[in-house]
Design an enzyme around this catalytic site. Structure first.
Site, short mmCIF file in Angstrom:
data_model
loop_
_atom_site.label_atom_id
_atom_site.label_comp_id
_atom_site.label_asym_id
_atom_site.label_seq_id
_atom_site.Cartn_x
_atom_site.Cartn_y
_atom_site.Cartn_z
N SER A 109 0.83 -1.20 0.00
CA SER A 109 0.00 0.00 0.00
C SER A 109 0.87 1.26 0.00
CB SER A 109 -0.90 0.04 1.24
OG SER A 109 -1.82 -1.03 1.23
N ARG A 122 0.54 8.29 5.27
CA ARG A 122 -0.41 7.58 6.15
C ARG A 122 -1.81 8.17 6.07
NH1 ARG A 122 0.27 3.49 10.12
NH2 ARG A 122 2.32 2.65 9.77
N HIS A 146 -3.27 6.78 3.00
CA HIS A 146 -3.61 5.38 3.26
C HIS A 146 -4.97 5.25 3.95
CE1 HIS A 146 -3.13 1.56 5.67
NE2 HIS A 146 -2.89 1.13 4.45
#
Lengths: 209, 209
Positions: free
Chosen positions: A17, A40, A43
């Protein structure tokens, strides 16, 4: 059991990812340490375009990381943010605090004529000093935080300002980004949310990906 | 305290938000009862464009609403989803369950060679029968649910399939949307998340806006 074709290993999924995000997202506006936070956040929402809308003050990442290492609390405006913070990543068993369900909060909201999300901040008290604040839900909580600071409340080490939505979210984040008295992180416009706010805390808490 | 100019009343903020969403979003593809769910999902993410990516089976809304009224549990893949469900909206004090932190989950994950998010589903057991399942985080949990169904697990009343992200999210949601054995709701592509999954549950739980 016959099955579908997918990656079953959690660590491999994370790695793949983050690799896809770094391939697709334009992170050129950010120093490496800040880019790790943006990765992040992307994500958490599934949108590489988010990078174009993220801003943070120059002192945000260093101030937040240092405070966390020193054991500061993480003060959250919603239970979802608090439950999105990965305790195992926190560097000093930092307390994660949400006072929204404090039994005094509904009464306090009536008294100050504001939402429960805003009123809950009155029960952070002295914990605000040097804390990392993570607001992922309520624009009123972010506006009220700024008002508390103007009224002399202790300064947090960093404010993650990521309320989401249609009424006051963009405005409260812009107001935060005008401040020079606290380090801040925002996403311009309507995007944000509790998962993104928790992701920012998780990125600051540890440099491990 | 001198302050910023913003709406302080929670109910007024909700009303204004939903009004803006209905003005801006193209909900023409949805019957009214389904559109109400999409509105709350948009509210959770701040993006009216989401409407273009939402699909649900024709029996999804009626099946999920009826199950909730009958007291079915809400089975969640993450603590964030579970904590985003507004208990006061649930029509029958429905139990909200997340087994991710069950102490047996890590061992189970090793045994089945899958993530903890997937392994946690093995502790839903018979509660799966007639439940509303809300998956807002892990594609592996959604894939594993489909595998459990293929292996003869009890059928839930509805599956909210909203894992978010880059690896397996789109694929697991497409796999769900191919099923005819359970009513389902998905967002095509990478978008989703725990706030959106909780918002869908909250919309199904009560018709009050």
């Amino acid at each position: 059991m016959a099955g579908y074709d997918y990656i079953h290993d959690g660590a491999a999924i994370y790695q793949r990812s983050f690799s896809m995000i770094r391939d697709e997202a334009d992170l050129s506006a950010f120093p490496v340490t800040d880019a790790n936070i943006v990765v992040r956040m992307i994500h958490a929402c599934g949108m590489v375009e988010l990078a174009q809308h993220v801003s943070m003050s120059a002192d945000f990442t260093s101030s937040a990381r240092q405070a966390l290492k020193g054991g500061c609390p993480v003060l959250c405006d919603s239970e979802m943010v608090a439950h999105g913070v990965t305790r195992a990543r926190l560097p000093a068993s930092n307390p994660v605090v949400c006072t929204l369900r404090d039994e005094r909060t509904p009464e306090r909201a009536k008294l100050i004529g504001n939402t429960r999300s805003a009123a809950a901040l009155d029960f952070w008290g002295e914990r605000l000093k040097g804390a990392v604040v993570a607001i992922g839900n309520a624009p009123t909580a972010l506006f009220y935080l700024l008002e508390l600071l103007d009224a002399g409340a202790p300064k947090p080490a960093a404010v993650i300002g990521l309320p989401v939505g249609f009424v006051g979210a963009a405005e409260s984040k812009e107001a935060l980004s005008q401040r020079t008295d606290v380090p801040w992180l925002i996403v311009h416009g309507r995007l944000g949310g509790s998962a993104m706010a928790a992701a920012a805390v998780n990125a600051l808490a540890s440099e491990t990906e």
